[in-house]
Design a protein around this motif. Structure first.
Motif, PDB file in Angstrom:
ATOM      1  N   ASP A 219      24.632 143.724 172.388  1.00  0.00           N
ATOM      2  CA  ASP A 219      23.411 144.788 172.526  1.00  0.00           C
ATOM      3  C   ASP A 219      24.194 146.254 171.658  1.00  0.00           C
ATOM      4  OD1 ASP A 219      21.884 146.882 173.273  1.00  0.00           O
ATOM      5  OD2 ASP A 219      21.216 145.805 174.857  1.00  0.00           O
ATOM      6  N   LYS A 220      23.434 146.486 170.631  1.00  0.00           N
ATOM      7  CA  LYS A 220      24.021 147.471 169.777  1.00  0.00           C
ATOM      8  C   LYS A 220      24.017 148.919 170.403  1.00  0.00           C
ATOM      9  CE  LYS A 220      23.763 145.300 165.275  1.00  0.00           C
ATOM     10  NZ  LYS A 220      23.366 145.250 164.052  1.00  0.00           N
ATOM     11  N   GLN A 221      22.965 149.022 171.749  1.00  0.00           N
ATOM     12  CA  GLN A 221      22.743 150.186 172.212  1.00  0.00           C
ATOM     13  C   GLN A 221      23.622 150.167 173.307  1.00  0.00           C
ATOM     14  OE1 GLN A 221      20.505 152.474 171.242  1.00  0.00           O
ATOM     15  NE2 GLN A 221      20.113 151.175 169.534  1.00  0.00           N
ATOM     16  N   GLU A 222      24.223 149.127 174.034  1.00  0.00           N
ATOM     17  CA  GLU A 222      24.933 149.040 175.094  1.00  0.00           C
ATOM     18  C   GLU A 222      26.333 149.054 174.928  1.00  0.00           C
ATOM     19  OE1 GLU A 222      23.906 149.886 178.132  1.00  0.00           O
ATOM     20  OE2 GLU A 222      21.869 150.120 177.828  1.00  0.00           O
ATOM     21  N   ASP A 223      26.631 148.132 173.750  1.00  0.00           N
ATOM     22  CA  ASP A 223      28.090 147.382 173.732  1.00  0.00           C
ATOM     23  C   ASP A 223      28.476 147.923 172.440  1.00  0.00           C
ATOM     24  OD1 ASP A 223      27.568 145.732 176.045  1.00  0.00           O
ATOM     25  OD2 ASP A 223      26.333 144.635 174.724  1.00  0.00           O
ATOM     26  N   GLU A 224      29.973 148.391 172.633  1.00  0.00           N
ATOM     27  CA  GLU A 224      30.573 148.641 171.415  1.00  0.00           C
ATOM     28  C   GLU A 224      31.239 147.565 170.676  1.00  0.00           C
ATOM     29  OE1 GLU A 224      31.404 151.620 170.485  1.00  0.00           O
ATOM     30  OE2 GLU A 224      30.272 152.760 172.314  1.00  0.00           O
ATOM     31  N   ARG A 225      31.643 147.616 169.361  1.00  0.00           N
ATOM     32  CA  ARG A 225      32.185 146.521 168.675  1.00  0.00           C
ATOM     33  C   ARG A 225      33.305 145.984 169.289  1.00  0.00           C
ATOM     34  NH1 ARG A 225      30.839 145.526 163.507  1.00  0.00           N
ATOM     35  NH2 ARG A 225      29.257 146.963 162.305  1.00  0.00           N
ATOM     36  N   LEU A 226      33.548 144.839 169.025  1.00  0.00           N
ATOM     37  CA  LEU A 226      34.926 144.209 169.639  1.00  0.00           C
ATOM     38  C   LEU A 226      36.039 144.517 169.290  1.00  0.00           C
ATOM     39  CD1 LEU A 226      33.701 140.386 169.713  1.00  0.00           C
ATOM     40  CD2 LEU A 226      33.925 141.766 171.808  1.00  0.00           C
ATOM     41  N   ASN A 227      36.219 145.059 167.922  1.00  0.00           N
ATOM     42  CA  ASN A 227      37.063 145.555 167.342  1.00  0.00           C
ATOM     43  C   ASN A 227      38.400 144.480 167.265  1.00  0.00           C
ATOM     44  OD1 ASN A 227      36.557 148.113 166.603  1.00  0.00           O
ATOM     45  ND2 ASN A 227      37.178 149.170 168.305  1.00  0.00           N
ATOM     46  N   LEU A 228      37.804 143.347 167.157  1.00  0.00           N
ATOM     47  CA  LEU A 228      38.887 142.223 166.614  1.00  0.00           C
ATOM     48  C   LEU A 228      38.579 141.699 165.423  1.00  0.00           C
ATOM     49  CD1 LEU A 228      38.279 140.237 170.247  1.00  0.00           C
ATOM     50  CD2 LEU A 228      40.183 141.452 169.710  1.00  0.00           C
ATOM     51  N   ASN A 229      39.712 141.208 164.782  1.00  0.00           N
ATOM     52  CA  ASN A 229      39.871 140.926 163.541  1.00  0.00           C
ATOM     53  C   ASN A 229      40.782 139.697 163.196  1.00  0.00           C
ATOM     54  OD1 ASN A 229      39.008 143.822 162.615  1.00  0.00           O
ATOM     55  ND2 ASN A 229      40.756 144.089 164.042  1.00  0.00           N
ATOM     56  N   CYS A 230      40.409 138.860 162.151  1.00  0.00           N
ATOM     57  CA  CYS A 230      40.924 137.706 161.657  1.00  0.00           C
ATOM     58  C   CYS A 230      42.099 137.990 160.780  1.00  0.00           C
ATOM     59  CB  CYS A 230      39.843 136.958 160.966  1.00  0.00           C
ATOM     60  SG  CYS A 230      38.380 136.210 161.793  1.00  0.00           S
ATOM     61  N   ALA A 231      43.132 137.532 161.189  1.00  0.00           N
ATOM     62  CA  ALA A 231      44.418 137.673 160.197  1.00  0.00           C
ATOM     63  C   ALA A 231      45.034 136.211 160.000  1.00  0.00           C
ATOM     64  CB  ALA A 231      45.604 138.560 160.858  1.00  0.00           C
ATOM     65  N   TRP A 232      45.031 135.736 158.639  1.00  0.00           N
ATOM     66  CA  TRP A 232      45.472 134.587 158.355  1.00  0.00           C
ATOM     67  C   TRP A 232      46.923 134.713 158.149  1.00  0.00           C
ATOM     68  CZ3 TRP A 232      42.018 130.498 157.315  1.00  0.00           C
ATOM     69  CH2 TRP A 232      40.682 130.739 157.361  1.00  0.00           C
ATOM     70  N   TYR A 233      47.612 133.504 158.834  1.00  0.00           N
ATOM     71  CA  TYR A 233      48.885 133.073 158.899  1.00  0.00           C
ATOM     72  C   TYR A 233      49.609 133.434 157.581  1.00  0.00           C
ATOM     73  CZ  TYR A 233      48.725 131.980 163.925  1.00  0.00           C
ATOM     74  OH  TYR A 233      48.380 131.970 165.223  1.00  0.00           O
ATOM     75  N   SER A 234      50.601 134.147 157.363  1.00  0.00           N
ATOM     76  CA  SER A 234      51.008 134.383 156.101  1.00  0.00           C
ATOM     77  C   SER A 234      51.837 133.092 155.364  1.00  0.00           C
ATOM     78  CB  SER A 234      52.132 135.675 156.369  1.00  0.00           C
ATOM     79  OG  SER A 234      53.388 135.313 157.200  1.00  0.00           O
ATOM     80  N   ASP A 235      52.258 132.335 156.002  1.00  0.00           N
ATOM     81  CA  ASP A 235      52.950 131.214 155.572  1.00  0.00           C
ATOM     82  C   ASP A 235      51.987 130.302 154.699  1.00  0.00           C
ATOM     83  OD1 ASP A 235      51.263 129.994 157.418  1.00  0.00           O
ATOM     84  OD2 ASP A 235      52.781 128.753 158.055  1.00  0.00           O
ATOM     85  N   VAL A 236      50.593 130.981 154.656  1.00  0.00           N
ATOM     86  CA  VAL A 236      49.607 130.206 153.488  1.00  0.00           C
ATOM     87  C   VAL A 236      50.062 130.624 152.250  1.00  0.00           C
ATOM     88  CG1 VAL A 236      48.134 132.278 153.375  1.00  0.00           C
ATOM     89  CG2 VAL A 236      47.263 129.768 153.018  1.00  0.00           C
ATOM     90  N   LEU A 237      51.156 131.760 152.108  1.00  0.00           N
ATOM     91  CA  LEU A 237      51.270 132.096 150.673  1.00  0.00           C
ATOM     92  C   LEU A 237      52.171 131.126 150.162  1.00  0.00           C
ATOM     93  CD1 LEU A 237      51.914 136.141 151.362  1.00  0.00           C
ATOM     94  CD2 LEU A 237      49.811 134.877 150.558  1.00  0.00           C
ATOM     95  N   LEU A 238      52.940 130.334 150.750  1.00  0.00           N
ATOM     96  CA  LEU A 238      53.842 129.402 150.454  1.00  0.00           C
ATOM     97  C   LEU A 238      53.123 128.300 149.586  1.00  0.00           C
ATOM     98  CD1 LEU A 238      56.253 128.883 153.136  1.00  0.00           C
ATOM     99  CD2 LEU A 238      56.412 130.460 151.257  1.00  0.00           C
ATOM    100  N   LYS A 239      52.043 127.918 150.229  1.00  0.00           N
ATOM    101  CA  LYS A 239      51.044 126.728 149.376  1.00  0.00           C
ATOM    102  C   LYS A 239      50.347 127.634 148.283  1.00  0.00           C
ATOM    103  CE  LYS A 239      47.731 123.496 150.678  1.00  0.00           C
ATOM    104  NZ  LYS A 239      46.884 123.007 151.647  1.00  0.00           N
ATOM    105  N   LEU A 240      50.041 128.673 148.513  1.00  0.00           N
ATOM    106  CA  LEU A 240      49.224 129.526 147.228  1.00  0.00           C
ATOM    107  C   LEU A 240      50.099 129.836 145.957  1.00  0.00           C
ATOM    108  CD1 LEU A 240      47.169 132.044 149.132  1.00  0.00           C
ATOM    109  CD2 LEU A 240      46.238 130.153 147.894  1.00  0.00           C
ATOM    110  N   THR A 241      51.507 130.002 146.283  1.00  0.00           N
ATOM    111  CA  THR A 241      52.435 130.332 145.205  1.00  0.00           C
ATOM    112  C   THR A 241      53.355 129.232 144.852  1.00  0.00           C
ATOM    113  OG1 THR A 241      53.823 131.400 146.644  1.00  0.00           O
ATOM    114  CG2 THR A 241      52.381 132.871 145.703  1.00  0.00           C
ATOM    115  N   ASP A 242      53.083 128.048 145.313  1.00  0.00           N
ATOM    116  CA  ASP A 242      53.920 126.627 144.961  1.00  0.00           C
ATOM    117  C   ASP A 242      53.598 126.308 143.738  1.00  0.00           C
ATOM    118  OD1 ASP A 242      55.673 124.485 145.298  1.00  0.00           O
ATOM    119  OD2 ASP A 242      54.084 123.417 146.702  1.00  0.00           O
TER     120      ASP A 242
END
Length: 242
Positions: A219-242
């Motif tokens: 409810d945008k009138q009653e509730d604030e944003r969750l302020n939670l965010n997605c952060a992908w694990y950094s070990d994916v960089l090993l696959k992206l730069t292999d």
């Protein structure tokens, strides 16, 4: 003296030819002498919103004695009709992170930047407890130090069990007040043990911030944003730069 962390992060402006589209964040990652720009995959292509830039522009510092001297550097997103970035998938689907390899010669001999290295990557098996303090450096809403072209840092907390794929996806959650423009920002924790090339950046790179989470039932009138965010694990960089 400028903290090395801030010199490892750059603004990312997406364009379609001369038309500016969006602002985001990226950072530099080095592996076996190859240099990459890392950012969120939806920055370079987002089919859901029909966001289809054909180039991005990053900002580079040139003089360690005068940090106000910078230059813009354009990176085409397609060559011969094919994407110039690398992306990947995991068991949860497409990973919202991409890597673009940079041509050091094209960057020029005077470029002054810092980069993360493989030995600074966090692992899902690292003993990082929920509630651990983290830092996310980026360009929220395109805001930054306009004189020195440096990003700003936001304080964050690890908000989900580190090492567990939240809801089956390759990311964990952070608790931080984030904004548009921060997609692609590095999520780091203090690294107490540094050596070799890592000595410049006394941080451990544990994730890549890509998006905010919210409840469609909020409810945008009653509730604030969750302020939670997605952060992908950094070990994916090993696959992206292999």
């Amino acid at each position: 003296m400028v903290e090395p962390l801030l010199l490892a992060v750059t603004s990312v402006i997406t364009k379609f030819h001369a038309q500016e589209l969006t602002k985001a964040t990226g950072f530099f990652f080095e592996r076996e002498s190859r240099l990459y720009l890392i950012t969120a995959r939806h920055v370079v292509l987002d089919e859901a919103t029909n966001h289809k830039p054909n180039l991005i522009v990053i900002n580079l510092h040139l003089d360690p004695e005068n940090i106000t001297i910078t230059t813009d550097f354009s990176i085409p997103l397609y060559k011969d009709g094919k994407p110039t970035w690398k992306e990947t998938f995991d068991s949860g689907g497409r990973v919202d992170v991409c890597a673009l390899e940079l041509d050091r010669k094209a960057l020029g001999a005077k470029v002054y930047l810092k980069s993360f290295h493989v030995d600074q990557l966090g692992k899902p098996t690292d003993e990082i407890e929920v509630g651990t303090s983290a830092v996310i450096a980026g360009f929220p809403l395109g805001f930054f130090d306009t004189l020195h072209k440096l990003p700003v840092a936001r304080q964050a907390l690890i908000a989900s069990s580190f090492g567990i794929r939240f809801q089956g996806f390759g990311y964990f959650l952070t608790d931080a007040q984030m904004h548009r423009g921060s997609s692609g920002a590095p999520v780091v924790v203090s690294n107490q043990i540094t050596h070799g090339k890592s000595s410049d950046l006394k941080w451990k790179l544990i994730g890549i911030h890509t998006s905010r989470m919210d409840m469609v039932t909020r409810d945008k009138q009653e509730d604030e944003r969750l302020n939670l965010n997605c952060a992908w694990y950094s070990d994916v960089l090993l696959k992206l730069t292999d």
